[in-house]
Design an enzyme around this catalytic site. Structure first.
Site, PDB file in Angstrom:
ATOM      1  CE  LYS A 123     -29.719   1.409  22.313  1.00 43.13           C
ATOM      2  NZ  LYS A 123     -30.224   2.336  21.328  1.00 43.13           N
ATOM      3  CB  SER A 137     -30.835   1.539  25.979  1.00 45.49           C
ATOM      4  OG  SER A 137     -31.909   0.627  25.992  1.00 45.49           O
ATOM      5  CG  ASN A 144     -30.564  -2.084  20.184  1.00 47.36           C
ATOM      6  OD1 ASN A 144     -30.430  -1.774  21.361  1.00 47.36           O
ATOM      7  ND2 ASN A 144     -31.054  -1.254  19.298  1.00 47.36           N
TER       8      ASN A 144
END
Ligand code: ATR
Length: 483
Positions: A184, A129, A188
């Site tokens: 991940k 990210s 988000n």
């Protein structure tokens, strides 16, 4: 010829920037791309003058790599990953490592881990990210998969990752199988929540108090010096200052219809599958869905006209309350996110390292913040911490913010300003800290109409009872009868 420390396939924006970042840190990188001409474009362009080795076939690419070979894929998620895996397998040897740094769904990563084990190859699924700038100068990297691969990948990943206090890298081993890509995905989802919370604070200050964009910029700049300090608060303070070339402020000209690519939705779907109350991210996803119903909203605003009512209280004290609402709700959101990851770790057998997650999110990624340093400290103190809300530091923080949070939610309700995440966070908090919820009535209803049985407070857990509540039904419970 010099051998490469690592090979990277996929020279789109993220891939190119990661290669340059690795090169800056002294690693020799071999590169390959499906459209081979992009290799030469890269070598003659951004990679000119570096040690990057361009290759024009899979054979040549693999032949340049040191053993154990480390091949990183930065290609489009989905079939492209499987196609490249199949293409390179015949050229690899047992113990070689494939790393998928793309945006793969964690279930695909788990499947690839199983598959590559049968080929005696090691596989790492790494969530990355931070976008283009992060990839170039220090992203947050969340690797998971076959842990035997970690010692071989760690020196490169920790060198290129973002750094925080004490030069700690925002990269650590997350857990087995698809854990890296899963974390991940949750990142988000949390990003959805953070953005919606900031938008609700904006809405209350602007609609409720009538604060100007200049004042908003100044409020957010001040918030960014305190416990709310974060990348998203910082960019928000900048957004309020940008003028539209055609006059006025640009933010006021942007259409109020939010887009989404689906990672928030997948996080919430997973929470429902695992039975976890991820209410805040759920509301954040639905808030985007509601925003998309622009035409209907315009119609409804005419059907239900409401006289604009400013919130009560003076400017300074209400702005302070909104700050507290934002902070407390953010604590709830992260508490819920970690509850979800804990359940996933259990349900999927991943052994997730929670302190490492807080560290990885501390810098480099979109949700980076001072606050994540505090979460890291909480897990450092107690690696087995069951819930962030039970950590003494966060208990103190929530208690300090509670009055302002309640004031904000009630003023929002009285003024008719939607604050779904502030209010659902408070509803969750009140439920979470409630010893006795009205679920007793719910169980009675379920047993009344469906003979679903219930447990009693005066008997041990696991003993189930059925009552003929209306005095007309049978004695069969739902194990034999389903309404
Ligand atoms: P972007 O990130 O620019 O939107 P993308 O379509 O997601 O681009 O592709 C990112 C990388 O995946 C590129 O290296 C792309 O290769 P090309 O440069 O040849 O397009 C690669 N890629 C996408 N689909 C692929 C496929 N089906 N097989 C192999 N590589 C693929």
């Amino acid at each position: 010829m010099e051998k490469a420390d690592i090979g990277l396939i996929g020279l789109a924006v993220m891939g190119q920037n990661l290669v340059l970042n690795m090169n800056d840190h002294g690693f020799t990188v071999a590169v390959f791309n499906r459209t081979v001409s992009k290799v030469d474009d890269f070598l003659q362009g951004p990679a000119k003058g570096t040690r990057v080795i361009g290759t024009h076939s899979i054979e040549e690419f693999i032949a340049t790599l040191k053993r154990p070979r480390r091949v990183m894929l930065m290609v489009k998620a989905g079939d492209a990953v499987d196609e490249f895996i199949e293409a390179i397998i015949p050229h690899l040897e047992p113990g070689d490592i494939i790393i998928d740094g793309g945006n793969s769904l964690y279930t695909d990563t788990s499947r690839r881990c199983e598959y590559l084990k049968t080929k005696k190859l090691l596989f790492v699924g790494a969530g990355i990210s931070g976008g283009e700038v992060g990839a170039r100068h220090g992203p947050s990297i969340m690797p998971g998969g076959h842990k035997e691969a970690w010692p071989h990948v760690k020196p490169i990943f920790t060198a290129i990752a973002a750094k925080v206090e004490n030069n700690e890298a925002c990269c650590d081993w997350v857990g087995d199988a698809g854990a890296g890509h899963y974390v991940k995905m949750v990142h988000n989802g949390i990003e959805y929540g953070d953005m919606q919370l900031i938008s609700e604070a904006y809405s209350l200050l602007k609609e409720g108090l009538g604060v100007s964009n200049e004042e908003l910029a100044s409020i957010f700049t001040n918030w960014n010096k305190e416990e709310l300090e974060s990348y998203l608060i910082e960019i928000t303070s900048h957004i309020f200052q940008v003028k539209d070339p055609e006059g006025g402020f640009l933010v006021d000209k942007v259409l109020d219809v939010a887009g989404q690519k689906g990672t928030g939705k997948w996080t919430v779907i997973n929470a429902l599958d695992l039975g976890q109350p991820l209410t805040l991210i759920g509301e954040a996803v639905f808030a985007r869905c509601l925003s998309a119903l622009k035409d209907e909203r315009v119609q409804a605003s005419k059907a239900y006209p409401m006289e604009k009512k400013k919130v009560s209280g003076d400017f300074r004290s209400f702005a302070e309350s909104v700050k507290h609402a934002l902070y407390a709700s953010k604590i709830i959101s992260y508490a819920q996110g970690f509850m979800l990851m804990r359940e996933a770790s259990k349900a999927y057998g991943w052994q997730i390292n929670f302190g490492a997650i807080a560290l990885m999110w501390r810098g480099g990624c979109i949700i980076r913040s001072r606050f994540l340093g505090k979460i890291k400290e909480a897990f450092d103190k107690d690696a087995k911490l069951s819930n962030i809300l039970l950590d003494p530091y966060f208990q103190g923080e929530v208690k300090k913010a509670e009055a302002g949070w309640r004031k904000t939610v009630s003023e929002a309700a009285l003024s008719g300003i939607a604050a779904p995440c502030f209010s659902s966070a408070l509803a969750f908090f009140d439920g979470f800290k409630c010893q006795r919820l009205p679920a007793n009535l719910l169980q009675a209803q379920r047993d009344y109409f469906g003979a679903h049985t219930y447990e009693r407070i005066d008997r041990k857990r696991g003993e189930f009872f059925h009552t003929d509540w209306a005095g007309t039904g049978g004695k069969a419970s739902s194990s034999t009868y389903n309404a």
